[in-house]
Write a protein that holds these residues in place. Structure first.
Motif, PDB file in Angstrom:
ATOM      1  N   PRO A 181       0.825  -1.221   0.000  1.00 31.20           N
ATOM      2  CA  PRO A 181       0.000   0.000   0.000  1.00 31.20           C
ATOM      3  C   PRO A 181       0.859   1.270   0.000  1.00 31.20           C
ATOM      4  CG  PRO A 181      -0.821  -1.573   1.618  1.00 31.20           C
ATOM      5  CD  PRO A 181       0.490  -2.107   1.119  1.00 31.20           C
ATOM      6  N   LYS A 182       0.380   2.288  -0.705  1.00 34.77           N
ATOM      7  CA  LYS A 182       1.113   3.549  -0.855  1.00 34.77           C
ATOM      8  C   LYS A 182       1.496   4.190   0.477  1.00 34.77           C
ATOM      9  CE  LYS A 182      -1.267   4.882  -5.098  1.00 34.77           C
ATOM     10  NZ  LYS A 182      -2.081   5.921  -5.723  1.00 34.77           N
ATOM     11  N   ALA A 183       0.600   4.166   1.440  1.00 30.38           N
ATOM     12  CA  ALA A 183       0.803   4.871   2.708  1.00 30.38           C
ATOM     13  C   ALA A 183       1.637   4.087   3.718  1.00 30.38           C
ATOM     14  CB  ALA A 183      -0.543   5.218   3.325  1.00 30.38           C
ATOM     15  N   THR A 184       2.144   2.933   3.344  1.00 22.62           N
ATOM     16  CA  THR A 184       2.950   2.122   4.263  1.00 22.62           C
ATOM     17  C   THR A 184       4.198   2.903   4.667  1.00 22.62           C
ATOM     18  OG1 THR A 184       2.187   0.104   3.183  1.00 22.62           O
ATOM     19  CG2 THR A 184       4.179  -0.067   4.518  1.00 22.62           C
ATOM     20  N   PRO A 185       4.450   3.012   5.971  1.00 22.42           N
ATOM     21  CA  PRO A 185       5.624   3.774   6.418  1.00 22.42           C
ATOM     22  C   PRO A 185       6.938   3.057   6.098  1.00 22.42           C
ATOM     23  CG  PRO A 185       4.472   2.817   8.296  1.00 22.42           C
ATOM     24  CD  PRO A 185       3.660   2.505   7.088  1.00 22.42           C
TER      25      PRO A 185
END
Length: 84
Positions: free
Chosen positions: A43-47
């Motif tokens: 996922p794009k928002a994965t830190p």
């Protein structure tokens, strides 16, 4: 520019990328954009976490660059510098 390594715990990948010291990448999307790699299934928002490593890379510099200093000829026999 400085080369940094970033780690994504969600996918177990470590990615190396160069950027200015003033920049800080926080998400997998930012990292992928900077490194020019696909997001894949993460996922794009994965830190992401910046690892403690890196090196300086100066524009035009090569890691294979050899010294430009002249080497003395041990067989010269002269006390003055040779022009070999």
């Amino acid at each position: 520019m400085i080369t940094y390594e970033y780690y994504c715990e969600a996918n177990g990948k470590t990615v190396e990328v160069s950027h200015r010291m003033s920049e800080s990448l926080k998400t997998w999307e930012e990292l992928c954009q900077k490194a020019g790699i696909p997001l894949d299934e993460t996922p794009k928002a994965t830190p992401v976490e910046r690892l403690i490593s890196g090196g300086l890379l100066f524009k035009g510099e090569s890691s294979k660059k050899k010294s430009q200093l002249p080497m003395a000829d041990p067989g010269c026999g002269s006390s003055n510098c040779c022009r070999h």
